[in-house]
Design a protein around this motif. Sequence first.
Motif, PDB file in Angstrom:
ATOM      1  N   VAL A   1       0.966  -1.035  -0.089  1.00  0.00           N
ATOM      2  CA  VAL A   1      -0.139   0.025  -0.016  1.00  0.00           C
ATOM      3  C   VAL A   1       1.017   1.313   0.235  1.00  0.00           C
ATOM      4  N   HIS A   2       0.546   2.215  -0.782  1.00  0.00           N
ATOM      5  CA  HIS A   2       1.251   3.504  -0.944  1.00  0.00           C
ATOM      6  C   HIS A   2       1.061   4.223  -0.013  1.00  0.00           C
ATOM      7  N   VAL A   3       2.275   4.836   0.802  1.00  0.00           N
ATOM      8  CA  VAL A   3       1.978   5.598   1.876  1.00  0.00           C
ATOM      9  C   VAL A   3       3.012   6.941   1.557  1.00  0.00           C
ATOM     10  N   GLN A   4       2.534   8.270   1.467  1.00  0.00           N
ATOM     11  CA  GLN A   4       3.428   9.294   1.256  1.00  0.00           C
ATOM     12  C   GLN A   4       3.105  10.588   2.132  1.00  0.00           C
ATOM     13  N   MET A   5       3.872  11.359   2.541  1.00  0.00           N
ATOM     14  CA  MET A   5       3.735  12.512   3.313  1.00  0.00           C
ATOM     15  C   MET A   5       3.276  13.569   2.170  1.00  0.00           C
TER      16      MET A   5
ATOM     17  N   PRO B   1       1.069   5.646  -8.904  1.00  0.00           N
ATOM     18  CA  PRO B   1       1.051   4.272  -8.526  1.00  0.00           C
ATOM     19  C   PRO B   1      -0.336   3.799  -8.399  1.00  0.00           C
ATOM     20  N   PRO B   2      -0.806   2.603  -8.581  1.00  0.00           N
ATOM     21  CA  PRO B   2      -2.370   2.260  -8.390  1.00  0.00           C
ATOM     22  C   PRO B   2      -2.705   1.894  -7.177  1.00  0.00           C
TER      23      PRO B   2
ATOM     24  N   ILE C   1      -2.664   7.410   2.634  1.00  0.00           N
ATOM     25  CA  ILE C   1      -2.593   5.974   2.273  1.00  0.00           C
ATOM     26  C   ILE C   1      -3.285   5.712   1.147  1.00  0.00           C
ATOM     27  N   ASN C   2      -2.879   4.943   0.517  1.00  0.00           N
ATOM     28  CA  ASN C   2      -3.623   4.335  -0.956  1.00  0.00           C
ATOM     29  C   ASN C   2      -4.303   5.445  -1.485  1.00  0.00           C
ATOM     30  N   SER C   3      -3.422   6.421  -1.870  1.00  0.00           N
ATOM     31  CA  SER C   3      -3.705   7.657  -2.694  1.00  0.00           C
ATOM     32  C   SER C   3      -2.778   7.966  -3.674  1.00  0.00           C
ATOM     33  N   PRO C   4      -2.992   7.549  -4.764  1.00  0.00           N
ATOM     34  CA  PRO C   4      -2.051   7.906  -6.183  1.00  0.00           C
ATOM     35  C   PRO C   4      -2.005   9.235  -6.306  1.00  0.00           C
ATOM     36  N   MET C   5      -3.248  10.283  -5.901  1.00  0.00           N
ATOM     37  CA  MET C   5      -3.170  11.574  -6.054  1.00  0.00           C
ATOM     38  C   MET C   5      -2.203  12.306  -5.206  1.00  0.00           C
TER      39      MET C   5
ATOM     40  N   PRO D   1      -9.336   7.581  -3.704  1.00  0.00           N
ATOM     41  CA  PRO D   1      -7.895   7.552  -3.988  1.00  0.00           C
ATOM     42  C   PRO D   1      -7.578   8.750  -5.043  1.00  0.00           C
ATOM     43  N   TYR D   2      -8.560   8.938  -5.931  1.00  0.00           N
ATOM     44  CA  TYR D   2      -8.192   9.984  -7.003  1.00  0.00           C
ATOM     45  C   TYR D   2      -8.568  11.304  -6.706  1.00  0.00           C
ATOM     46  N   GLU D   3      -8.825  11.597  -5.222  1.00  0.00           N
ATOM     47  CA  GLU D   3      -9.086  13.205  -4.906  1.00  0.00           C
ATOM     48  C   GLU D   3      -8.170  13.416  -3.730  1.00  0.00           C
ATOM     49  N   VAL D   4      -8.017  14.523  -3.344  1.00  0.00           N
ATOM     50  CA  VAL D   4      -7.056  14.916  -2.047  1.00  0.00           C
ATOM     51  C   VAL D   4      -8.069  14.984  -0.782  1.00  0.00           C
TER      52      VAL D   4
END
Length: 502
Positions: free
Chosen positions: A185-189, A220-221, A200-204, A250-253
């Motif tokens: 699962v994608h995690v990004q600050m 990332p999907p 978390i789990n957010s490509p956008m 996942p495709y919104e912020v």
Amino acid sequence: MYIILCFLLRILSAVGARLRDITEQMGAETSLLAMRLMMNRGLHIAERLLWMIVLLGSICTVYMLSQMQIARYFTSPTVISVDRDYRGWNGSLPAVTLCYYDHIDSFKANEVIQEEWNVSIIDEDYFYIMDFLYAVVNATVSNYAEITKFSSDERFDDINLYDVILAINRPFDQVISSFDANFKVHVQMVMTERGSCYAINSPMSAVLGKEVSVQFEDLPPPLSCQFGKQQCYIRMDLYESTGVLDVHSPYEVSATEANIVALHKSDEITASFKVLETVASKNLRELSVEQRMCVFNDEETSNLKIYSKSLCLARCRAVMSLEMCNCVPFFYPFVPGPSCNPAGFECLLDFKWPIWALHICKCPSTCTEIEYTMQTVKKSSWGMKSNEEATSIETATSSFRWDLIPPKVRFRRDVVFSFEDLIVSFGGALALFIGVSVMGLVQMGYIILINVLQDIFKLLWFIKTCLVKNCRRNKKSKSLTHIQINVSRAETAELPLFEYVN
């Protein structure tokens, strides 16, 4: 004046006769019955006028219907239908944005204060600067008044607040698990309008970075699953950290307050979400944005290479702050421009930003949407552990699990009136009211073109003939004048000379 009037009447009579001949020819060579009967001189004048009225009325009706069909094609050519074949659907799990209650890492904050301002914990200004850091990391779009208290301090004028937040931000030390053990699962600050958070789990979230240029295909999907055949869930275990969770597409912020969950220590929360998805057909891309009234995520618009409605609204608010105070708040690092210092935030506070901007910024929706609604929430508390148990082994102090309820209905955007349908509607109106096809229109245009060219050639030939006759007449008159001059000279030469008498 009378001669000119007669000349004009003769010209109009000739033009009318020529138009009548062309109309008779079109009626004879095409299948247009009304035109043929209108030009039939064997019928009574009243009957011919009746057919002319019928033909003109039919033409006006076709024109009005064509205008209506064109307006429909450019304003509302799409339709939203309902799909119920849910057994083979795949869907994406919701994204979660985690914002800590306590954002600051104390050890990193001490280092930043020492490096930037050369102040240690024994100095008088240490806690003053620490209050400034707390005001920065705890600021949100709706509550940034604490930063303005430091607007008169020149030491903070040249400080980039976004870089300061990155330097003192608490790291993500949680454990993420899901139903698919092979998927990471994608995690990004990310920097959101709530401050520094983790998506978390957010490509956008890849778009929210500073000076980041990424294409939609490179994102990332998100984690997806097949509804009805898999138990779709993601679980997050938190260690000595609490915060606020925002569940969104996942495709919104993170931008709304719809699915906010507060997570405290010793909480174990399981939330089930109902999903309502809107998909789009392939031929929807053939229409313009104005026609379909939506934008695809991979379309570049509003100066965004990757589009989402929440991202567009956020950029609009950032651009307004740039126009008012010539700076961009650190909530929007993806928008180019000078970063706001405390004096800039004081300017924004004077303009009551972003209260009025919320009503001005308008952005189109995305063609594909995923809306999550919290259906059930189960919350339980583990209780506080003793100090010996807490120090002997590292255990999670809280957890959050979110899963999906398999949907049985979804919406589909489709084209109900395409360009081909517009052409067919033109042909149907012409055939129904006038009785002519495309080949008939081509034949009528051919007849008009041929007759116009013939008339032009006849006119040019007439002009040429007149010019030639005029030239010949001029040459003949010049030759006669020359002969007369020669004769007069000969007669003059034969006269006797004058005799002068004294």
